[in-house]
Design a protein around this motif. Structure first.
Motif, short mmCIF file in Angstrom:
data_model
loop_
_atom_site.label_atom_id
_atom_site.label_comp_id
_atom_site.label_asym_id
_atom_site.label_seq_id
_atom_site.Cartn_x
_atom_site.Cartn_y
_atom_site.Cartn_z
N GLY A 117 8.73 19.53 22.10
CA GLY A 117 8.74 20.35 23.30
C GLY A 117 8.88 19.57 24.59
O GLY A 117 8.92 20.15 25.67
N LYS A 118 8.91 18.24 24.51
CA LYS A 118 9.05 17.38 25.69
C LYS A 118 10.39 16.66 25.63
O LYS A 118 10.94 16.42 24.56
CB LYS A 118 7.91 16.36 25.78
CG LYS A 118 6.54 16.97 25.86
CD LYS A 118 6.36 17.75 27.15
CE LYS A 118 4.97 18.34 27.25
NZ LYS A 118 4.77 19.06 28.51
N THR A 119 10.90 16.29 26.77
CA THR A 119 12.17 15.55 26.83
C THR A 119 11.92 14.05 26.79
O THR A 119 10.81 13.58 27.08
CB THR A 119 12.95 15.89 28.11
OG1 THR A 119 12.21 15.40 29.23
CG2 THR A 119 13.18 17.40 28.24
N ASP A 120 12.96 13.30 26.47
CA ASP A 120 12.87 11.84 26.52
C ASP A 120 12.48 11.39 27.92
O ASP A 120 11.70 10.46 28.09
CB ASP A 120 14.20 11.20 26.13
CG ASP A 120 14.54 11.34 24.66
OD1 ASP A 120 13.67 11.81 23.88
OD2 ASP A 120 15.67 10.97 24.28
N SER A 121 13.02 12.06 28.93
CA SER A 121 12.72 11.71 30.31
C SER A 121 11.25 11.94 30.65
O SER A 121 10.62 11.10 31.31
CB SER A 121 13.61 12.52 31.26
OG SER A 121 13.32 12.20 32.59
N GLU A 122 10.68 13.05 30.20
CA GLU A 122 9.25 13.32 30.46
C GLU A 122 8.38 12.26 29.81
O GLU A 122 7.42 11.77 30.42
CB GLU A 122 8.86 14.70 29.93
CG GLU A 122 9.41 15.86 30.73
CD GLU A 122 9.16 17.20 30.06
OE1 GLU A 122 8.55 18.06 30.73
OE2 GLU A 122 9.57 17.37 28.90
N ALA A 123 8.71 11.91 28.59
CA ALA A 123 7.93 10.88 27.88
C ALA A 123 8.07 9.53 28.58
O ALA A 123 7.07 8.85 28.84
CB ALA A 123 8.40 10.80 26.43
#
Length: 154
Positions: A117-123
C-alpha cells in the motif's frame, strides 16, 4: 529490493567516531531524532527498542535486531522487525572507514521494500529524511571535512 547509500566525511579518527556510532544502543548519542534506545533479548540475538520523535511521522517506536557486528572493520548491520514504517524487509548497515590518522567516512547503507500500500518513494523518503538528520549531525559532533555535506546515492 531498493537500496540507499549515504556518507559523510568527518574530521576525527575512525576509532573515535566508531566509539560513539558503533554502540548498537547508542543512537540517542548522535541522532537528534532518537529519544531513547533500550536493549532487549530476543529470538535470534540482541535487539533494541528505539523511540523516534523527529520528522513528519511523529513519535514512533521501532523494534530492531542486531544482524552482525564487527568491531575490527567498524561496522554493524541491523534489521527492523516491528513498528510503523512505510517499508519492510529492511536491513541497514553502519560503517566507519579511516581516511588517514585524523579523518574518516561514516557510511550508511540499507536495503528494503515498500510496505504493501506504500510507494517506493514513500519508503525511500522516510529513510532518507531520518538518516540525513543523523548524518548531518555527525559533523557537529566530530568536525567536518570540507562542507560536512551528506552525500546521497541510490
Amino acid at each position: 529490493m531498493l537500496e540507499m547509500k549515504m556518507s559523510v566525511e568527518l574530521a576525527s579518527p575512525a576509532d573515535k567516531v566508531w566509539g560513539v556510532t558503533g554502540n548498537f544502543n547508542g543512537l540517542p548519542d548522535w541522532h537528534p531524532w532518537v529519544e531513547s534506545s533500550a536493549l532487549e533479548a530476543m529470538a535470534g540475538g540482541v535487539g533494541r527498542r528505539v523511540v523516534n520523535v523527529g520528522g513528519t511521522a511523529g513519535r514512533r517506536e521501532l523494534v530492531e535486531r542486531l544482524v552482525s557486528y564487527d568491531a575490527t572493520s567498524r561496522q554493524y548491520a541491523y534489521t527492523i522487525i516491528a513498528g510503523p514504517a512505510p517499508f519492510v524487509d529492511y536491513v541497514g548497515r553502519f560503517q566507519v572507514v579511516p581516511n588517514g590518522a585524523n579523518q574518516c567516512t561514516f557510511h550508511f547503507t540499507c536495503q528494503f521494500r515498500a510496505a504493501p500500500g506504500k510507494t517506493d518513494s514513500e519508503a525511500s523518503d522516510r529513510i532518507r529524511t531520518f538518516y540525513e538528520a543523523g548524518l548531518s549531525n555527525l559533523p557537529r559532533i566530530f568536525g567536518a571535512v570540507g562542507t560536512g555535506t551528506v552525500r546521497n546515492g541510490l
